[in-house]
Design a protein around this motif. Structure first.
Motif, PDB file in Angstrom:
ATOM      1  N   THR A 137     121.729-134.606 -70.339  1.00 42.59           N
ATOM      2  CA  THR A 137     121.801-134.687 -71.788  1.00 42.59           C
ATOM      3  C   THR A 137     122.917-135.656 -72.164  1.00 42.59           C
ATOM      4  OG1 THR A 137     121.014-132.422 -71.990  1.00 42.59           O
ATOM      5  CG2 THR A 137     122.078-133.376 -73.917  1.00 42.59           C
ATOM      6  N   LYS A 138     122.665-136.509 -73.149  1.00 39.91           N
ATOM      7  CA  LYS A 138     123.658-137.512 -73.528  1.00 39.91           C
ATOM      8  C   LYS A 138     124.954-136.876 -73.976  1.00 39.91           C
ATOM      9  CE  LYS A 138     120.849-141.520 -74.712  1.00 39.91           C
ATOM     10  NZ  LYS A 138     120.399-142.428 -75.801  1.00 39.91           N
ATOM     11  N   THR A 139     124.866-135.727 -74.639  1.00 43.96           N
ATOM     12  CA  THR A 139     126.072-135.121 -75.203  1.00 43.96           C
ATOM     13  C   THR A 139     126.799-134.220 -74.218  1.00 43.96           C
ATOM     14  OG1 THR A 139     124.678-133.366 -76.102  1.00 43.96           O
ATOM     15  CG2 THR A 139     125.212-135.204 -77.569  1.00 43.96           C
ATOM     16  N   THR A 140     126.089-133.584 -73.297  1.00 43.76           N
ATOM     17  CA  THR A 140     126.735-132.587 -72.436  1.00 43.76           C
ATOM     18  C   THR A 140     126.691-132.923 -70.950  1.00 43.76           C
ATOM     19  OG1 THR A 140     124.708-131.282 -72.351  1.00 43.76           O
ATOM     20  CG2 THR A 140     126.295-130.741 -74.081  1.00 43.76           C
ATOM     21  N   GLY A 141     126.019-133.979 -70.576  1.00 46.13           N
ATOM     22  CA  GLY A 141     126.006-134.382 -69.171  1.00 46.13           C
ATOM     23  C   GLY A 141     124.899-133.734 -68.377  1.00 46.13           C
ATOM     24  N   THR A 142     125.164-133.477 -67.096  1.00 42.23           N
ATOM     25  CA  THR A 142     124.166-132.976 -66.158  1.00 42.23           C
ATOM     26  C   THR A 142     124.329-131.485 -65.924  1.00 42.23           C
ATOM     27  OG1 THR A 142     124.140-135.138 -65.059  1.00 42.23           O
ATOM     28  CG2 THR A 142     123.209-133.288 -63.843  1.00 42.23           C
ATOM     29  N   ASP A 143     123.201-130.799 -65.838  1.00 40.88           N
ATOM     30  CA  ASP A 143     123.227-129.369 -65.577  1.00 40.88           C
ATOM     31  C   ASP A 143     122.079-129.021 -64.639  1.00 40.88           C
ATOM     32  OD1 ASP A 143     123.092-126.311 -67.571  1.00 40.88           O
ATOM     33  OD2 ASP A 143     124.124-126.777 -65.696  1.00 40.88           O
ATOM     34  N   TYR A 144     122.295-127.991 -63.835  1.00 46.14           N
ATOM     35  CA  TYR A 144     121.299-127.533 -62.878  1.00 46.14           C
ATOM     36  C   TYR A 144     121.069-126.035 -63.026  1.00 46.14           C
ATOM     37  CZ  TYR A 144     121.972-131.963 -60.384  1.00 46.14           C
ATOM     38  OH  TYR A 144     122.041-133.298 -60.052  1.00 46.14           O
ATOM     39  N   GLY A 145     119.852-125.605 -62.715  1.00 45.51           N
ATOM     40  CA  GLY A 145     119.593-124.185 -62.641  1.00 45.51           C
ATOM     41  C   GLY A 145     120.384-123.581 -61.485  1.00 45.51           C
ATOM     42  N   ASP A 146     120.789-122.338 -61.634  1.00 45.07           N
ATOM     43  CA  ASP A 146     121.635-121.703 -60.617  1.00 45.07           C
ATOM     44  C   ASP A 146     120.977-121.697 -59.244  1.00 45.07           C
ATOM     45  OD1 ASP A 146     123.034-119.188 -62.861  1.00 45.07           O
ATOM     46  OD2 ASP A 146     123.657-121.248 -62.423  1.00 45.07           O
ATOM     47  N   SER A 147     119.679-121.526 -59.210  1.00 48.35           N
ATOM     48  CA  SER A 147     118.986-121.379 -57.935  1.00 48.35           C
ATOM     49  C   SER A 147     118.860-122.692 -57.158  1.00 48.35           C
ATOM     50  CB  SER A 147     117.588-120.788 -58.155  1.00 48.35           C
ATOM     51  OG  SER A 147     116.814-121.656 -58.969  1.00 48.35           O
ATOM     52  N   VAL A 148     119.139-123.821 -57.793  1.00 47.78           N
ATOM     53  CA  VAL A 148     118.986-125.112 -57.104  1.00 47.78           C
ATOM     54  C   VAL A 148     120.293-125.862 -56.941  1.00 47.78           C
ATOM     55  CG1 VAL A 148     116.648-125.273 -58.050  1.00 47.78           C
ATOM     56  CG2 VAL A 148     118.519-126.519 -59.155  1.00 47.78           C
ATOM     57  N   LYS A 149     121.365-125.335 -57.475  1.00 43.93           N
ATOM     58  CA  LYS A 149     122.660-126.022 -57.379  1.00 43.93           C
ATOM     59  C   LYS A 149     123.045-126.240 -55.915  1.00 43.93           C
ATOM     60  CE  LYS A 149     124.663-124.565 -61.777  1.00 43.93           C
ATOM     61  NZ  LYS A 149     125.676-123.706 -62.459  1.00 43.93           N
ATOM     62  N   GLY A 150     123.468-127.461 -55.634  1.00 45.74           N
ATOM     63  CA  GLY A 150     123.859-127.800 -54.271  1.00 45.74           C
ATOM     64  C   GLY A 150     122.709-128.260 -53.402  1.00 45.74           C
ATOM     65  N   ARG A 151     121.476-128.096 -53.877  1.00 44.65           N
ATOM     66  CA  ARG A 151     120.305-128.496 -53.096  1.00 44.65           C
ATOM     67  C   ARG A 151     119.511-129.612 -53.762  1.00 44.65           C
ATOM     68  NH1 ARG A 151     116.247-125.008 -52.345  1.00 44.65           N
ATOM     69  NH2 ARG A 151     116.628-123.862 -54.278  1.00 44.65           N
ATOM     70  N   PHE A 152     119.470-129.617 -55.084  1.00 43.87           N
ATOM     71  CA  PHE A 152     118.691-130.593 -55.833  1.00 43.87           C
ATOM     72  C   PHE A 152     119.627-131.560 -56.547  1.00 43.87           C
ATOM     73  CE2 PHE A 152     114.639-127.849 -56.718  1.00 43.87           C
ATOM     74  CZ  PHE A 152     114.557-127.566 -55.365  1.00 43.87           C
ATOM     75  N   THR A 153     119.167-132.795 -56.705  1.00 42.34           N
ATOM     76  CA  THR A 153     119.942-133.807 -57.411  1.00 42.34           C
ATOM     77  C   THR A 153     119.034-134.597 -58.343  1.00 42.34           C
ATOM     78  OG1 THR A 153     121.441-134.055 -55.519  1.00 42.34           O
ATOM     79  CG2 THR A 153     121.489-135.778 -57.196  1.00 42.34           C
TER      80      THR A 153
END
Length: 115
Positions: free
Chosen positions: A52-68
């Protein structure tokens, strides 16, 4: 009018990797948000990764560290690199974008992870 076309889904064994691509019509830079959602059978659609332009990058908890998630403005494309895939990652993956407060979705691409 915005069109989003996903590709790159398929069948992979647990522990493997896949890279999803989403080609957008027109300049991707105009979007307020771009990202990926997924929906497994019998479950609600959930956010996987979003920029998101205003808040940056976010990931779902279940994929953090695995998906980019990444974006190539020159190619008007969004990518999702998925590593260390698990059977629970099996779902239809949808590309998503917001432009002028309107949400747009791709047709979806199936990802199946076998155990």
């Amino acid at each position: 009018q915005v069109q989003l076309v996903e590709s790159g889904g398929g069948l992979v064994q647990a522990g493997g990797s896949l890279r999803l691509s989403c080609a957008a019509s027109g300049s991707i830079f105009r979007f307020n948000s771009v990202g990926w959602y997924r929906q497994a059978p019998g479950k609600q659609r959930e956010m996987v990764a979003i920029i998101t332009k205003t808040t940056g990058t976010d990931y779902g908890d279940s994929v953090k560290g695995r998906f980019t998630i990444s974006v190539d403005n020159a190619k008007s494309s969004v990518y999702l690199q998925m590593n260390s895939l698990k059977p629970e990652d099996t779902a239809v993956y949808y590309c998503y974008a917001v432009w002028v407060r309107v949400s747009y979705w791709g047709q979806g691409t199936q990802v199946t992870v076998s155990s």
